[in-house]
Design an enzyme around this catalytic site. Structure first.
Site, PDB file in Angstrom:
ATOM      1  CG  ASP A 167      -1.961   1.014   1.322  1.00 25.63           C
ATOM      2  OD1 ASP A 167      -2.996   0.941   0.639  1.00 25.63           O
ATOM      3  OD2 ASP A 167      -1.732   1.954   2.113  1.00 25.63           O
TER       4      ASP A 167
ATOM      5  CG  HIS B 158      -5.797  -3.142  -0.059  1.00 30.62           C
ATOM      6  ND1 HIS B 158      -5.138  -2.576  -1.139  1.00 30.62           N
ATOM      7  CD2 HIS B 158      -5.337  -2.490   1.042  1.00 30.62           C
ATOM      8  CE1 HIS B 158      -4.334  -1.621  -0.701  1.00 30.62           C
ATOM      9  NE2 HIS B 158      -4.434  -1.549   0.617  1.00 30.62           N
TER      10      HIS B 158
END
Length: 313
Positions: free
Chosen positions: A108, A291
């Protein structure tokens, strides 16, 4: 403190004018460093399932809580969280341990920092592995300006920049609910709703999908943000256009061996189909997850990373 038998106790390290809370594994492997860089809103414990495996394969594993997170320093100035400072912390961390370079792994926002580190300090990165967030092409206009035009005022990157303090207050007031609602997997597709997504998530009564992390790991993250608040981490977003300017003179090509791992169900971040134009020595892998890749599929993530590192030696 994590109070986990299988997660190391941290040390506080002075680097680059701040203090970082650093977790280590495999100190007996001094000389072969790998640095794990978390994203938002994360904590070094998100690498727990990777640290012991990488240490067992011969690496000195270094997982900092980066500035703004956990018990690391939280400067008050927004500009203290720009990419020059964030990459400078990692360079100083290498200097602290006496390392010329290292393998860097990012997830991320941590991936953005690692991509940028390879551009700004290429001699300090010998290989890089990034999860979720691909290389971001700089383009002709600052990133927030582009996002505002394409995605609107409520897109969270734009909202964080244009309405400073608003989201911070909502997340701070709903820390446990927000973290528990956010760290989910197998989330069914839902139509877009009005408003800012993370504010909506922080106020949602019922989470979707399944937990993407163990209850004890979630408790560590929640406790950390109850202490630190969210502003330090959100300030990373508030420097995105500043970062665009700071990267103006950086070499856009990243020549080191690179591994990019996508979550095939991650609807928040599209693949960058031209990745190899900027990172010619990249290998791309997709895993059947969302994610939170290293938490959702830890064994598969470890296998992909370990096999790729073996092939580089």
């Amino acid at each position: 403190m994590t109070n986990r038998a299988d997660f190391p106790e941290p040390t506080l390290v002075q680097v680059n004018g701040v203090e970082l809370e650093v977790f280590e594994a495999g100190r007996e492997n001094m000389g072969k460093p790998i640095v794990l860089c978390h994203g938002w809103p994360e904590h070094a414990i998100t690498w727990r399932r990777q640290m012991s495996v990488l240490a067992a394969t011969g690496y000195h594993v270094i997982a900092p809580n980066q500035r703004g997170y956990g018990n690391s320093s939280r400067p008050t100035e927004v500009t203290d969280y720009d990419i020059a400072h964030l990459t400078g912390d990692l360079v100083a961390l290498l200097d602290h341990y006496g390392y010329e370079d290292a393998v860097f792994v990012g997830h991320d926002w941590g991936a953005f920092v690692v991509w940028s580190l390879a551009q700004l300090h290429p001699d300090r990165v010998n290989k890089l592995i990034n999860l979720s967030l691909p290389y971001m092409e700089r383009g002709e206009k600052p990133w927030i300006e582009v996002m505002e035009t394409l995605l609107g005022d409520d897109f969270y990157f734009v909202h964080f920049n244009r309405q400073p303090g608003v989201a911070d207050a909502v997340l701070d007031a709903n820390t446990s609910r927000f973290i528990r609602n956010l760290y989910r997997k197998n989330v069914p597709p839902t139509p877009p709703e009005p408003g800012m997504a993370f504010i909506n998530l922080a106020e949602a009564e019922t989470p979707l999908g399944d937990p993407a992390m163990t209850e004890s790991d979630l408790a560590v993250i929640i406790s950390a943000f109850e202490t630190s608040g969210f502003t330090g981490g959100i300030n990373w977003y508030r420097n995105l256009d500043r970062n665009w300017h700071l990267l103006a003179d950086a070499e856009p090509m990243i020549k080191q061996p690179a591994l990019m791992i996508y979550g095939d169900r991650d609807l928040s971040i599209p693949r960058f189909e031209r990745l190899a134009e900027f990172v010619p020595n990249v290998e791309v892998v997709g895993l059947d997850c969302g994610h939170w890749i290293q938490g959702e599929m830890p064994e598969e993530t470890n296998r992909v990373i370990s096999e790729w590192l073996d092939r580089q030696d």
